[in-house]
Design a protein around this motif. Sequence first.
Motif, short mmCIF file in Angstrom:
data_model
loop_
_atom_site.label_atom_id
_atom_site.label_comp_id
_atom_site.label_asym_id
_atom_site.label_seq_id
_atom_site.Cartn_x
_atom_site.Cartn_y
_atom_site.Cartn_z
N ALA A 163 0.83 -1.21 0.00
CA ALA A 163 0.00 0.00 0.00
C ALA A 163 0.86 1.25 0.00
CB ALA A 163 -0.94 0.00 1.21
N MET A 164 1.95 1.24 0.74
CA MET A 164 2.85 2.39 0.78
C MET A 164 3.49 2.62 -0.59
SD MET A 164 4.53 1.49 4.49
CE MET A 164 5.98 2.51 4.23
N SER A 165 3.87 1.52 -1.26
CA SER A 165 4.45 1.65 -2.60
C SER A 165 3.44 2.24 -3.58
CB SER A 165 4.92 0.28 -3.08
OG SER A 165 5.41 0.36 -4.41
N ALA A 166 2.19 1.80 -3.49
CA ALA A 166 1.15 2.33 -4.37
C ALA A 166 0.91 3.81 -4.09
CB ALA A 166 -0.15 1.54 -4.19
N SER A 167 0.88 4.20 -2.82
CA SER A 167 0.64 5.60 -2.46
C SER A 167 1.78 6.48 -2.95
CB SER A 167 0.48 5.74 -0.94
OG SER A 167 -0.66 5.04 -0.49
N LEU A 168 3.02 6.00 -2.83
CA LEU A 168 4.15 6.78 -3.30
C LEU A 168 4.09 6.99 -4.81
CD1 LEU A 168 7.03 5.22 -1.15
CD2 LEU A 168 6.12 7.55 -0.98
N SER A 169 3.66 5.96 -5.53
CA SER A 169 3.53 6.10 -6.98
C SER A 169 2.47 7.14 -7.34
CB SER A 169 3.17 4.75 -7.60
OG SER A 169 2.97 4.86 -9.00
N VAL A 170 1.35 7.11 -6.62
CA VAL A 170 0.28 8.07 -6.87
C VAL A 170 0.74 9.49 -6.55
CG1 VAL A 170 -2.01 8.82 -6.13
CG2 VAL A 170 -1.58 6.42 -6.59
N LEU A 171 1.46 9.64 -5.43
CA LEU A 171 1.95 10.96 -5.05
C LEU A 171 2.94 11.51 -6.08
CD1 LEU A 171 2.45 10.49 -1.21
CD2 LEU A 171 0.75 11.94 -2.33
N HIS A 172 3.73 10.62 -6.65
CA HIS A 172 4.68 11.06 -7.69
C HIS A 172 3.93 11.62 -8.90
CE1 HIS A 172 8.14 11.07 -10.38
NE2 HIS A 172 7.42 10.37 -11.25
N ASN A 173 2.93 10.87 -9.37
CA ASN A 173 2.14 11.34 -10.51
C ASN A 173 1.37 12.62 -10.18
OD1 ASN A 173 2.98 9.12 -12.02
ND2 ASN A 173 1.26 7.86 -11.36
N MET A 174 0.86 12.67 -8.96
CA MET A 174 0.11 13.85 -8.54
C MET A 174 1.02 15.08 -8.49
SD MET A 174 -2.24 14.25 -5.11
CE MET A 174 -3.12 12.75 -5.51
N GLY A 175 2.24 14.89 -8.02
CA GLY A 175 3.18 16.01 -7.98
C GLY A 175 3.48 16.55 -9.37
N GLU A 176 3.63 15.67 -10.35
CA GLU A 176 3.87 16.12 -11.71
C GLU A 176 2.67 16.90 -12.25
OE1 GLU A 176 4.86 12.66 -13.97
OE2 GLU A 176 6.97 12.68 -13.33
N ASP A 177 1.46 16.41 -11.97
CA ASP A 177 0.26 17.12 -12.42
C ASP A 177 0.15 18.49 -11.75
OD1 ASP A 177 -0.45 15.05 -14.07
OD2 ASP A 177 -1.80 14.10 -12.63
N MET A 178 0.49 18.56 -10.46
CA MET A 178 0.46 19.85 -9.77
C MET A 178 1.44 20.83 -10.40
SD MET A 178 0.21 19.01 -5.71
CE MET A 178 -1.20 18.13 -5.00
N GLY A 179 2.63 20.33 -10.73
CA GLY A 179 3.62 21.21 -11.36
C GLY A 179 3.14 21.76 -12.69
N ASP A 180 2.53 20.90 -13.51
CA ASP A 180 2.01 21.35 -14.81
C ASP A 180 0.89 22.37 -14.63
OD1 ASP A 180 3.78 19.64 -16.03
OD2 ASP A 180 2.32 18.02 -16.32
N THR A 181 0.00 22.10 -13.67
CA THR A 181 -1.12 23.01 -13.43
C THR A 181 -0.65 24.37 -12.94
OG1 THR A 181 -2.58 21.15 -12.90
CG2 THR A 181 -3.28 23.32 -12.17
N LEU A 182 0.29 24.36 -12.01
CA LEU A 182 0.82 25.63 -11.49
C LEU A 182 1.54 26.42 -12.58
CD1 LEU A 182 2.15 24.48 -8.00
CD2 LEU A 182 0.21 26.00 -8.44
N GLN A 183 2.26 25.74 -13.46
CA GLN A 183 2.94 26.43 -14.55
C GLN A 183 1.93 27.09 -15.49
OE1 GLN A 183 6.32 26.91 -15.01
NE2 GLN A 183 5.54 28.32 -16.56
N THR A 184 0.85 26.37 -15.78
CA THR A 184 -0.19 26.93 -16.64
C THR A 184 -0.83 28.15 -16.00
OG1 THR A 184 -0.67 24.74 -17.58
CG2 THR A 184 -2.39 26.42 -17.79
N GLN A 185 -1.11 28.07 -14.70
CA GLN A 185 -1.74 29.20 -14.03
C GLN A 185 -0.78 30.39 -13.89
OE1 GLN A 185 -3.61 27.95 -10.39
NE2 GLN A 185 -4.89 26.42 -11.39
N ASN A 186 0.50 30.11 -13.69
CA ASN A 186 1.47 31.20 -13.65
C ASN A 186 1.55 31.92 -14.99
OD1 ASN A 186 2.22 30.83 -10.96
ND2 ASN A 186 3.84 29.38 -11.47
N ASP A 187 1.47 31.16 -16.08
CA ASP A 187 1.45 31.77 -17.41
C ASP A 187 0.21 32.65 -17.59
OD1 ASP A 187 3.80 30.47 -17.99
OD2 ASP A 187 2.85 28.82 -19.08
N GLN A 188 -0.92 32.17 -17.08
CA GLN A 188 -2.14 32.98 -17.14
C GLN A 188 -1.97 34.30 -16.39
OE1 GLN A 188 -5.26 29.94 -15.99
NE2 GLN A 188 -6.46 31.23 -17.33
N ILE A 189 -1.42 34.22 -15.19
CA ILE A 189 -1.26 35.42 -14.37
C ILE A 189 -0.32 36.41 -15.06
CG2 ILE A 189 -0.35 36.28 -12.18
CD1 ILE A 189 -1.33 33.68 -10.88
#
Length: 216
Positions: A163-189
């Motif tokens: 379960a810990m391995s699965a959660s770490l994998s999800v957090l890794h993918n989530m972190g990448e999505d957060m980075g892309d989203t924040l970059q898009t919003q920074n470009d908007q601003i």
Amino acid sequence: MATSMDGDASLQHYEDRVRQLDDQMLESSRRSRQTLDDTVRMGADIMVELDDQGEKLTRTERRLDNIDEDLRTSQRTIREIRSVFGGVVNWFTKDKLSTTPSTASSQQTPSSSSSSSGAGGVSQAARSAQRSTADVRQQRQQQQQPRAYRSAQEQELDQNLAAMSASLSVLHNMGEDMGDTLQTQNDQIDRMSGRVLTLDDKVRDLTTQQRKILYK
């Protein structure tokens, strides 16, 4: 006889120590699993908040488009007023040479139509938040296969580690999505900041032209 009893006592002490270490390891894995589960839920909540923030930025950018269009309409209206005012003056002065009053050419910045780019990047955040829970569930089902030949304690430890391995994998993918989203919003601003300055210059120019008409 005494040697045999001492050996049995030493063996018992060793086994007790092993069980104690196993219990500590199992308890540590439980705490770590709970911490990662909480982190995944927190990350999903953050992704939802980022999605809401992106929608607000998109609405703000659309309002800037409307303001820019209103300023364009005001600019045309001022030109028409100046043209009519010039015709009235010529009629009263009976000037036979019809002259067209010169109008100040205003530099207009093209309206940015890139509002949809922010919405596209933000919708990815919502999908990622929904996908995270499903990923954790799927990976845990795949990795948490009980082993009949091992003790219940060992099985639980294996399940916690999976379960810990699965959660770490999800957090890794989530972190990448957060980075892309924040970059898009920074470009908007950044894009909106430049447009606000341009619109401010347009408002100042229109105000100057109106004063010239009123006090001419």
